[in-house]
Enzyme design. Sequence first.
Site, PDB file in Angstrom:
ATOM      1  CE  LYS A   1     -11.935  -5.454  -9.064  1.00 23.72           C
ATOM      2  NZ  LYS A   1     -13.280  -5.297  -8.381  1.00 23.72           N
TER       3      LYS A   1
ATOM      4  CD  GLU B   1      -6.854   2.283   3.599  1.00 24.45           C
ATOM      5  OE1 GLU B   1      -6.905   1.728   4.721  1.00 24.45           O
ATOM      6  OE2 GLU B   1      -7.852   2.668   2.987  1.00 24.45           O
TER       7      GLU B   1
ATOM      8  CB  CYS C   1     -10.244   0.955   7.020  1.00 22.96           C
ATOM      9  SG  CYS C   1      -9.703   2.380   6.055  1.00 22.96           S
TER      10      CYS C   1
ATOM     11  CD  GLU D   1     -11.830  -3.263   9.203  1.00 21.79           C
ATOM     12  OE1 GLU D   1     -11.603  -2.053   9.031  1.00 21.79           O
ATOM     13  OE2 GLU D   1     -11.438  -4.144   8.416  1.00 21.79           O
TER      14      GLU D   1
END
Length: 492
Positions: free
Chosen positions: A187, A261, A295, A394
């Site tokens: 997905k 992750e 990331c 982040e």
Amino acid sequence: MTTAYSFSSQLYIDGRRTDGGSDARIVVRNPATEETIAEVPEASLTDVRAAVGAARRAFDEGPWPRMRPAARAAVLLCMAEEMERRLPDLVAVNMAEAGSVRALAESLQTRVPVAHLRDMAERVMPTFGWERPMEPTIAPGIGISQGVLRREAFGVCALISAYNFPFFLSMMKVIPALAAGCTVVLKPAPQTPLDSLLIGDFADAAGLPPGVLNIVTGDVEAGRELTTHPMVDLVSFTGSDTVGRMVYAQAAASMKKAVLELGGKSANIVRADADLDGAVRSALAGITTHAGQGCSLLTRTLVHESVHDELVARLSAGLAGVRVGDPADAATTMGPLISEAQRDKVEKLIRAGEEEGARVVFGGGRPVGLDRGHFVEPTLFVGVDNAMTVARTEFFGPVGVVIPFRTDEEAVGIANDSPYGLGGAVWSADTVTAYEIAGRIRAGGVTINGGSAGVNPRAAFGGYKQSGLGREWGEFGLDEYLQTKTVSWAAR
């Protein structure tokens, strides 16, 4: 609408293209122009369940898990050849839906995952220890025990990818899962489904058995169905740590394995004896690569106080040379954020940094003359304390912070004072000390003086702490999709 490239706009379930059972559509827009480039079906829960059912049948009854690794590798090589033939389509689709500048679209976004696929089929699979004999053990009065350790496919895998590197991230899951003999339901992120939907074309061209690979679209509901479905054995997710915790909790209810992750706020340590030219290039890349939507990008630059001002001046000059604009323009070096919502989030965090007392020395607003598209100027903060929001959150946008330090001990402490632990870097002429510092950084990957070129398929990618669980790439990624079985017997 007419396009200069070819893409697949249907779901891929049990080896067939389908519009699914819902009238709902996902509108895919170019983040640089805000124009609609495609509409794809939004998979219903019935569609998602059909995909899981097809994957379950293909695993339990089909040939794929029972094929010899060499036979699976041959199919994967055929997929790689088809991907190479269709690279122009992949590059064009990636620039249009993800907003990648051409250089990135032609490298990390497309060619690198194809290289990883070839590496898996040509290097990893032929030499991997699929079966390993155990040393015989003598039990006095009983006999000799011996046996074999077997590595076997984990089962049906739900692979949930992210929008920033859509083809790369999807393939980093699809490659090891298929190599292991698993069957999958992929997905992609709803913002960037086109790159991943193309993978069904490559599977068809290679003759992958029906049901081994299934591709569905959707957002939260589709994801929840995959993470909670009783027929799914493993979930692999790439995304934010906030959503990752939800995925982990949902998978835990049925004891599914979870490979996660997640986010990062990676530290770039620049010692007083560092090559400042190289360190500035790495800091510049950490801010501007894919508009900061990565990331593992180095977004916290920790610099020795003796070279702080010089580094800030050089980095600001580098940012002034960044050309922000439409990725379709060959002169563009930084593109847009993926959506208006993401731009709003980044701008809110920039304002929060200013309110906390950090100072913007470059950028902080929207580029002049770009009235359409989700653009933000590359932005640099100084006067930052590591406790501030801008140092701990982040952004997933083109924003970097510079924090001074006095000693190596202090630098390591600041680097590790983070909820994340994905990447890191050390710059120093003293490579022995740099290596020692790298060993003390709590992160899954640390480079010294720029590291090696490219994304090495022999490396292990993943994080410590809230940056995730498990590893991807090469044999380390393959290992996540395998169970270990002991088959033993007594010799009399």
